[in-house]
Motif scaffolding. Structure first.
Motif, PDB file in Angstrom:
ATOM      1  N   ARG A 194      -6.349   3.981   8.093  1.00  0.00           N
ATOM      2  CA  ARG A 194      -6.654   4.216   9.384  1.00  0.00           C
ATOM      3  C   ARG A 194      -7.737   4.847   9.740  1.00  0.00           C
ATOM      4  O   ARG A 194      -8.524   4.706  10.645  1.00  0.00           O
ATOM      5  N   PHE A 228       0.420  -1.337  -0.247  1.00  0.00           N
ATOM      6  CA  PHE A 228      -0.029   0.279   0.230  1.00  0.00           C
ATOM      7  C   PHE A 228       0.771   1.114  -0.137  1.00  0.00           C
ATOM      8  O   PHE A 228       1.559   1.332   1.238  1.00  0.00           O
ATOM      9  N   PRO A 229       0.560   2.275  -0.871  1.00  0.00           N
ATOM     10  CA  PRO A 229       1.455   3.888  -0.950  1.00  0.00           C
ATOM     11  C   PRO A 229       1.339   4.200   0.713  1.00  0.00           C
ATOM     12  O   PRO A 229      -0.027   4.489   1.353  1.00  0.00           O
ATOM     13  N   THR A 230       2.118   5.155   1.089  1.00  0.00           N
ATOM     14  CA  THR A 230       1.593   5.473   2.507  1.00  0.00           C
ATOM     15  C   THR A 230       0.422   6.256   2.520  1.00  0.00           C
ATOM     16  O   THR A 230      -0.920   6.024   3.524  1.00  0.00           O
ATOM     17  N   SER A 231      -0.712   7.162   1.495  1.00  0.00           N
ATOM     18  CA  SER A 231      -1.182   7.719   1.581  1.00  0.00           C
ATOM     19  C   SER A 231      -2.620   6.926   1.379  1.00  0.00           C
ATOM     20  O   SER A 231      -3.976   6.551   2.122  1.00  0.00           O
ATOM     21  N   GLN A 280      -7.399   7.065  -3.011  1.00  0.00           N
ATOM     22  CA  GLN A 280      -6.443   7.053  -2.833  1.00  0.00           C
ATOM     23  C   GLN A 280      -4.926   5.828  -4.007  1.00  0.00           C
ATOM     24  O   GLN A 280      -3.531   6.181  -4.304  1.00  0.00           O
ATOM     25  N   ASN A 284      -2.543   4.295   3.115  1.00  0.00           N
ATOM     26  CA  ASN A 284      -2.208   4.124   4.938  1.00  0.00           C
ATOM     27  C   ASN A 284      -2.924   4.395   6.185  1.00  0.00           C
ATOM     28  O   ASN A 284      -3.922   4.217   6.612  1.00  0.00           O
ATOM     29  N   ALA A 285      -2.604   5.872   5.425  1.00  0.00           N
ATOM     30  CA  ALA A 285      -3.315   6.903   6.263  1.00  0.00           C
ATOM     31  C   ALA A 285      -5.475   6.905   6.137  1.00  0.00           C
ATOM     32  O   ALA A 285      -5.784   7.152   6.906  1.00  0.00           O
ATOM     33  N   ARG A 345      -1.351   8.084  -6.501  1.00  0.00           N
ATOM     34  CA  ARG A 345       0.113   8.768  -7.012  1.00  0.00           C
ATOM     35  C   ARG A 345       0.632   8.048  -8.526  1.00  0.00           C
ATOM     36  O   ARG A 345       1.239   8.010  -8.612  1.00  0.00           O
TER      37      ARG A 345
END
Length: 274
Positions: free
Chosen positions: A30, A21-24, A101, A26-27, A105
């Motif tokens: 959450r 998963f890209p960081t975005s 998301q 994961n955010a 990217r």
């Protein structure tokens, strides 16, 4: 041969629960899980939504769509929007953010166009599923909306991975279906999708319709067939089923339902596309 190895490796990673998963994402994930907490206080919910401007905009847009704004009086605040649509539909908006998301990217222009088309397809399917569930298939419309939003998550995931593996999705033929099914199952777990919703989604590929249509899977099949924007991916779940085509085409009852609900479906899909 190389792209088949790449696809096989992605599927193997998914089978082991090792989704990338890209960081975005994961955010956003959450945030979705926080909103799913039944003990989450309203003020905390408002703060979380305001912390994600796109989620805030989509929530207000959904609250002002025809299906939720029966009074004709628009809301202009996130608090009023959350109170109008309810936590379940707010959770759906958060899930939409998670799914989108994956494509946010992507650098490759062709893949970005595919991701955009896939989201437009998703938005139409979700809105139509809400209508079909409420008026035809005896399915909870909010659940149908949610399922429509997340039903192409595996496709978005594959598009995001293809950005780092040029040609990954070209000419993979019959491998696409099994790959999407495995990835979809793991994504449903990662996103904590309720089992009945996840099962309906993973059973879409190759599914046929036996009238009268009932339940969530049939709702999604019909919505996908009716969607004015098709999925750009090779796998088109249920779209070529003769039984589905026979039910949808020249169906006076379905035509009447769609005519009566056209404004609702259009405003809801527009809210998802904000």
């Amino acid at each position: 041969m190389e792209k088949l190895r790449d696809l096989s490796e992605i599927v193997a990673q998914a089978s082991r629960g090792e989704l990338v998963f890209p960081t975005s994402v994961n955010a956003a994930l959450r945030l979705q899980l926080a909103l799913a907490d039944p003990d989450c206080e309203m003020d905390d919910v408002i703060r979380k939504v305001l912390g994600e401007p796109l989620l805030a905009a989509r929530t207000v847009a959904l609250a002002n769509s025809a299906v939720f704004n029966r009074s004709g009086v628009p809301v202009t605040s996130v608090r009023a929007a959350v109170q109008r649509v309810g936590y379940r539909n707010l959770y759906s908006m958060a899930a939409a953010m998670v799914v989108r998301q994956f494509g946010a990217r992507i650098r490759d222009e062709r893949l970005r166009r595919q991701a955009d088309q896939l989201w437009r397809h998703t938005a139409h399917v979700a809105a139509l599923a809400h209508v079909v569930g409420r008026k035809l298939t005896a399915t909870d419309p909010d659940t149908a909306l949610f399922a429509g939003i997340v039903h192409e998550a595996a496709g978005f995931y594959l598009l995001s991975r293809a950005d780092d593996m040029p040609g990954l999705l070209d000419d993979v033929g019959g491998l696409m279906g099994p790959a999407q099914e495995i990835i979809s199952r793991e994504l449903m777990k990662k996103m904590c999708i309720p089992e009945p919703v996840g099962q309906a989604i993973v059973s879409l590929p190759g599914a046929t319709l036996t009238p009268p249509p009932l339940g969530l899977r049939d709702t999604l099949l019909i919505a996908k067939r009716l969607a004015p924007v098709r999925s750009p991916l090779a796998l088109a779940a249920g779209q070529d089923s003769p039984s589905l085509a026979g039910f949808v085409d020249d169906n006076a009852l379905l035509d009447q339902i769609l005519l009566e609900s056209s404004d609702e479906a259009a405003s809801m899909s527009a809210a998802l596309l904000v």
